[in-house]
Scaffold this motif. Sequence first.
Motif, mmCIF file in Angstrom:
data_model
loop_
_atom_site.group_PDB
_atom_site.id
_atom_site.type_symbol
_atom_site.label_atom_id
_atom_site.label_comp_id
_atom_site.label_asym_id
_atom_site.label_seq_id
_atom_site.Cartn_x
_atom_site.Cartn_y
_atom_site.Cartn_z
ATOM 1 N N GLU A 83 -0.248 -0.082 -27.267
ATOM 2 C CA GLU A 83 -0.068 0.253 -25.851
ATOM 3 C C GLU A 83 -1.320 -0.028 -25.021
ATOM 4 N N ASP A 84 -2.475 -0.163 -25.678
ATOM 5 C CA ASP A 84 -3.696 -0.507 -24.937
ATOM 6 C C ASP A 84 -3.648 -1.932 -24.404
ATOM 7 N N LEU A 85 -2.759 -2.746 -24.948
ATOM 8 C CA LEU A 85 -2.586 -4.113 -24.476
ATOM 9 C C LEU A 85 -1.498 -4.230 -23.421
ATOM 10 N N ALA A 86 -0.670 -3.196 -23.299
ATOM 11 C CA ALA A 86 0.486 -3.263 -22.410
ATOM 12 C C ALA A 86 0.082 -3.350 -20.934
ATOM 13 N N GLY A 87 -0.830 -2.484 -20.508
ATOM 14 C CA GLY A 87 -1.255 -2.483 -19.111
ATOM 15 C C GLY A 87 -1.895 -3.785 -18.678
ATOM 16 N N PRO A 88 -2.885 -4.291 -19.449
ATOM 17 C CA PRO A 88 -3.489 -5.575 -19.090
ATOM 18 C C PRO A 88 -2.471 -6.707 -19.010
ATOM 19 N N LEU A 89 -1.522 -6.732 -19.955
ATOM 20 C CA LEU A 89 -0.528 -7.806 -19.950
ATOM 21 C C LEU A 89 0.361 -7.734 -18.722
ATOM 22 N N LEU A 90 0.841 -6.543 -18.392
ATOM 23 C CA LEU A 90 1.702 -6.401 -17.216
ATOM 24 C C LEU A 90 0.930 -6.757 -15.948
ATOM 25 N N PHE A 91 -0.317 -6.350 -15.863
ATOM 26 C CA PHE A 91 -1.156 -6.689 -14.712
ATOM 27 C C PHE A 91 -1.281 -8.202 -14.554
ATOM 28 N N LEU A 92 -1.622 -8.893 -15.640
ATOM 29 C CA LEU A 92 -1.850 -10.339 -15.560
ATOM 30 C C LEU A 92 -0.562 -11.133 -15.396
ATOM 31 N N SER A 93 0.587 -10.500 -15.669
ATOM 32 C CA SER A 93 1.878 -11.174 -15.526
ATOM 33 C C SER A 93 2.523 -10.946 -14.169
ATOM 34 N N SER A 94 1.943 -10.095 -13.354
ATOM 35 C CA SER A 94 2.586 -9.644 -12.120
ATOM 36 C C SER A 94 1.796 -10.040 -10.873
ATOM 37 N N LYS A 95 2.379 -9.741 -9.738
ATOM 38 C CA LYS A 95 1.757 -10.033 -8.437
ATOM 39 C C LYS A 95 0.429 -9.296 -8.277
ATOM 40 N N ALA A 96 0.269 -8.216 -9.020
ATOM 41 C CA ALA A 96 -0.960 -7.422 -8.903
ATOM 42 C C ALA A 96 -2.208 -8.242 -9.212
ATOM 43 N N SER A 97 -2.061 -9.314 -9.982
ATOM 44 C CA SER A 97 -3.217 -10.128 -10.378
ATOM 45 C C SER A 97 -3.300 -11.449 -9.620
ATOM 46 N N ASP A 98 -2.637 -11.546 -8.484
ATOM 47 C CA ASP A 98 -2.612 -12.820 -7.748
ATOM 48 C C ASP A 98 -3.996 -13.324 -7.338
ATOM 49 N N PHE A 99 -4.963 -12.429 -7.199
ATOM 50 C CA PHE A 99 -6.313 -12.837 -6.777
ATOM 51 C C PHE A 99 -7.270 -12.922 -7.968
ATOM 52 N N MET B 230 0.833 -1.203 0.000
ATOM 53 C CA MET B 230 0.000 0.000 0.000
ATOM 54 C C MET B 230 0.870 1.256 0.000
ATOM 55 N N ALA B 231 2.030 1.157 0.630
ATOM 56 C CA ALA B 231 2.954 2.286 0.640
ATOM 57 C C ALA B 231 3.739 2.380 -0.665
ATOM 58 N N ASN B 232 3.876 1.238 -1.352
ATOM 59 C CA ASN B 232 4.604 1.207 -2.620
ATOM 60 C C ASN B 232 3.830 0.343 -3.609
ATOM 61 N N PRO B 233 2.674 0.815 -4.081
ATOM 62 C CA PRO B 233 1.809 -0.030 -4.911
ATOM 63 C C PRO B 233 2.435 -0.451 -6.234
ATOM 64 N N LEU B 234 3.363 0.323 -6.759
ATOM 65 C CA LEU B 234 3.988 -0.045 -8.026
ATOM 66 C C LEU B 234 4.820 -1.316 -7.906
ATOM 67 N N SER B 235 5.199 -1.678 -6.680
ATOM 68 C CA SER B 235 5.971 -2.901 -6.487
ATOM 69 C C SER B 235 5.163 -4.132 -6.880
ATOM 70 N N MET B 236 3.842 -4.030 -6.864
ATOM 71 C CA MET B 236 2.993 -5.158 -7.229
ATOM 72 C C MET B 236 3.118 -5.511 -8.703
ATOM 73 N N PHE B 237 3.594 -4.570 -9.497
ATOM 74 C CA PHE B 237 3.713 -4.784 -10.938
ATOM 75 C C PHE B 237 5.145 -5.109 -11.360
ATOM 76 N N ASP B 238 6.015 -5.314 -10.392
ATOM 77 C CA ASP B 238 7.426 -5.559 -10.671
ATOM 78 C C ASP B 238 7.632 -6.998 -11.148
#
Length: 264
Positions: free
Chosen positions: A233-249, A4-12
């Motif tokens: 670039e409209d596909l970039a955000g969804p792909l990074l989200f689904l590839s990262s910890k941000a989408s664990d749930f 929550m303090a570093n939300p961008l880390s979820m997309f690392d």
Amino acid sequence: MNVMANPLSMFDVKDKVALITGASGAFGMVAARVLAGAGCRLVLVAGNQVALDEISEECRGMGAEVLAVNARPTDEETCEGLVSQAVDAFGALDILVIASGMNKVALVTDMEPETFTSVMDANVTQSWLMARAAARRMKEQGSGKIVLVSSARGLLGHPAGYTAYCASKSAVDGITKALGCELGASGITVNAIAPTVFRSPLTAWMFEDTDEAKKVRSGFLARVPVGRLGEPEDLAGPLLFLSSKASDFYTGHILYADGGYTAG
């Protein structure tokens, strides 16, 4: 770390190992560029050697470690071998993007059975085989991200000879949901990105200032609430989200990258 303090880390995804099939295709190239830019180590797989070399060199120029493999996921042995090559080269397989596939357009009254079968094989059977091979490795690791490529045509029909393509993408949606349920307890998420028309070498004509393009575009845009066609670039955000910890749930989802096309 407090996300929550570093939300961008979820997309690392830095140093994660990503295998992309169909890496020389429109979606595959987007995936390669996005994950290279995000710091992944890449296994790029494509049947077109020239295009594979070009995207591989581009990603290396972005600082990514790249293993290029000239192949298509056509059978069990090949798919298992691709996973083994990724693990041998980089020690793991964290992300699988299945961007390989095809379309052959013909009205149902004109389409040959072998044409229908070839589209279903490329889009469905080969996707299943590749996901199966990756899932075996990911279950051993206890984690993994599998991203399939569907289409708005998995949900909607089309009047111009898309029976094979629509059926195949509906099947990809079914695989996504079933594997999401089956593999969730193993720490593996399975989701799909379903684009509508976005700019690529195959669709570049639709973006041109010609009478034909304007006619086709206006008819299409009447159904798109955001009022434009898609860009890579409209596909970039969804792909990074689904590839990262941000989408664990998130698993078993079909994420429509369509400007609202399927909403109305």
